[in-house]
Design an enzyme around this catalytic site. Structure first.
Site, mmCIF file in Angstrom:
data_model
loop_
_atom_site.group_PDB
_atom_site.id
_atom_site.type_symbol
_atom_site.label_atom_id
_atom_site.label_comp_id
_atom_site.label_asym_id
_atom_site.label_seq_id
_atom_site.Cartn_x
_atom_site.Cartn_y
_atom_site.Cartn_z
ATOM 1 N N ASN A 7 -2.871 -4.648 -5.051
ATOM 2 C CA ASN A 7 -2.822 -3.205 -5.294
ATOM 3 C C ASN A 7 -1.620 -2.963 -6.205
ATOM 4 O OD1 ASN A 7 -2.678 -0.449 -5.245
ATOM 5 N ND2 ASN A 7 -2.663 -0.270 -3.017
ATOM 6 N N ARG A 90 -7.546 -3.431 -6.282
ATOM 7 C CA ARG A 90 -7.811 -2.003 -6.069
ATOM 8 C C ARG A 90 -7.617 -1.301 -7.415
ATOM 9 N NH1 ARG A 90 -4.052 2.519 -3.294
ATOM 10 N NH2 ARG A 90 -5.617 4.137 -3.284
ATOM 11 N N HIS A 179 -9.654 7.656 -2.208
ATOM 12 C CA HIS A 179 -9.634 7.045 -0.865
ATOM 13 C C HIS A 179 -11.028 6.547 -0.471
ATOM 14 C CE1 HIS A 179 -6.052 9.887 0.260
ATOM 15 N NE2 HIS A 179 -5.592 8.689 -0.039
ATOM 16 N N ARG A 240 2.178 17.120 -2.419
ATOM 17 C CA ARG A 240 1.188 17.747 -3.313
ATOM 18 C C ARG A 240 0.664 19.049 -2.720
ATOM 19 N NH1 ARG A 240 -2.549 12.527 -3.831
ATOM 20 N NH2 ARG A 240 -0.765 11.174 -3.453
ATOM 21 N N GLU A 383 -7.689 -0.848 4.126
ATOM 22 C CA GLU A 383 -8.246 -0.909 2.772
ATOM 23 C C GLU A 383 -8.247 -2.337 2.224
ATOM 24 O OE1 GLU A 383 -5.746 2.628 1.986
ATOM 25 O OE2 GLU A 383 -7.297 3.178 0.553
#
Ligand code: ADP
Length: 395
Positions: A7, A90, A179, A240, A383
């Site tokens: 990743n 990823r 996601h 965010r 993940e």
């Protein structure tokens, strides 16, 4: 087969070496401060973390150190590179080009590059990681798993914005969602855990972490999700803003004398629960502060829970019902009081939570009572394992 899962960020690179058969993590770690100075953290399974400063001018050096660590005579977990059967990467944005994971080819790399505009912070870094692995591990198959791919099944009424259609035609401005690897993994695992067919169940996954999103999974397919063209849309997150009235941008730009980059910086990095509370983006800090009487920390937690509950309600409407609601990621897996606050809004769905069960942290568990009309679960996301499985399935 052992799969190296990578990743890659702009200045960091996380990795895990997973034995795909036993699904055991053989070793994991992190390269940080790539392009600045460089630090490798390496942890073989069952052993202490080892941290070493190493010069990492580029991602190529970083990946070389990862390979050296994994194959090291003393601390390594494999004999040589031959024991790494594949690399799974990823990749954040696959645009409309990828509804599935793919084996890397020159065309695939070109298509990823074409999505750079849509994820300027992530896709270029993801590509650099792929190319560094190709260089250092020639002959080892490379697979890419996209964050957006799972959501390519969304119907057009869910992915189109109410904007001039030509922006979609010219620039592919639409909702993509992120996601996806986590939403897919968790929704599938929830069906397995409950012993119900994945293809005939309605699940809402609440992935609540630093970045948070909700996804409606109907009969095994994503039909809506809260993030959009970028990961800024949807829930109120750590830093965010999530959904806001777009007119706020002009209003604040004038008041604070900010240009568009300044406004985007505020929305991405200075908003969310951190901006609201003035305390932290970390929910542990917020909970402590709220318990100590900090009203803005309490407000931030309330706003977060309310927004999640609104999305859950809208997705129950989108699917004309819901069988399972699943909490996952850092907050979803660990923060019982936050799960309870969200579920308080959902009584109209016939949801009842067992307070004792809701104390769980980081493990699979049913939170709902036997007479609750909807199953409420915690399913930890993974993940990396999902990427390793996808990689093996493709090869
Ligand atoms: P990322 O999006 O970076 O992968 P994670 O899924 O690891 O994020 O979630 C990180 C967030 O999870 C932290 O910011 C923190 O707010 C929250 N978190 C982690 N552990 C706990 C806990 N025990 N209680 C409450 N919140 C927690």
């Amino acid at each position: 087969m052992n799969v190296l899962v990578i990743n890659c960020g702009s200045s960091s690179l996380k990795f895990q070496l997973i034995d795909a058969k036993s699904e055991e993590v053989l070793a994991k770690g992190l390269c940080e401060r790539i392009g600045i100075d460089g630090r490798l953290t390496y942890q073989p399974e069952g052993q202490e973390k080892q941290k070493t400063d190493k010069p990492m001018p580029t991602h190529t050096e970083a990946i070389q150190y990862v390979i050296d660590a994994l194959t090291d005579a003393e601390n390594g977990v494999v004999k040589d590179l031959g024991e790494i059967g594949a690399v799974g990467h990823r990749v954040v944005h696959g645009g409309e080009n990828f509804a599935q994971s793919v084996i890397v080819t020159p065309e695939v790399k070109k298509a990823i590059e074409e999505c750079n505009d849509l994820a300027p912070l992530h896709n270029p870094a993801n590509l650099i990681g792929i190319e560094a692995c190709e260089k250092l591990m020639p002959g080892t198959p490379q697979v890419v798993v996209f964050d957006t791919a799972f959501h390519q099944t969304m119907p057009e009424q869910a992915y189109m914005y109410g904007l001039p259609y030509e922006y979609y035609e010219k620039y592919k401005v639409r909702r993509y969602g992120f996601h996806g690897t986590s939403h897919s993994f968790v929704s599938k695992r929830a069906a397995e855990y409950l012993g119900v067919p994945y293809e005939a169940t309605k699940t809402i996954v609440c992935h609540l972490g630093n970045g948070s999103s909700v996804c409606a999974v109907m009969n095994g397919k994503s039909v809506d999700t809260s993030m959009g063209l970028t990961p800024l849309e949807g829930l109120v997150m750590g830093t965010r803003s999530g959904d806001i009235d777009p007119a706020i941008m002009e209003f604040i730009a004038k008041k604070e004398d900010l240009d568009i980059a300044g406004i985007m910086n505020v929305l991405n990095k200075k908003s969310g629960v951190e901006g609201l509370s003035g305390v932290s983006s970390d929910f542990r800090d917020l909970t402590d502060a709220a318990e100590a009487g900090n009203e803005r920390a309490e407000l931030a937690l309330k706003v977060f829970a309310y927004r999640v509950a609104k999305y859950v309600g809208s997705y129950a409407a989108a699917m004309n019902g819901v069988d399972n609601i699943v909490f996952t990621a850092g907050i979803g897996e660990n923060d019982g009081p936050m799960r309870a606050s969200i579920c308080e809004y959902l009584g109209y769905l016939g949801i009842q939570i067992d307070e004792e069960a809701n104390k769980v942290r980081g493990e699979e568990k049913t939170l709902s009572t036997p007479d609750s009309k909807v199953n409420v679960l915690v399913i930890p996301t993974n993940e990396e394992l999902a990427i390793a499985r996808e990689t093996v399935a493709l090869l």
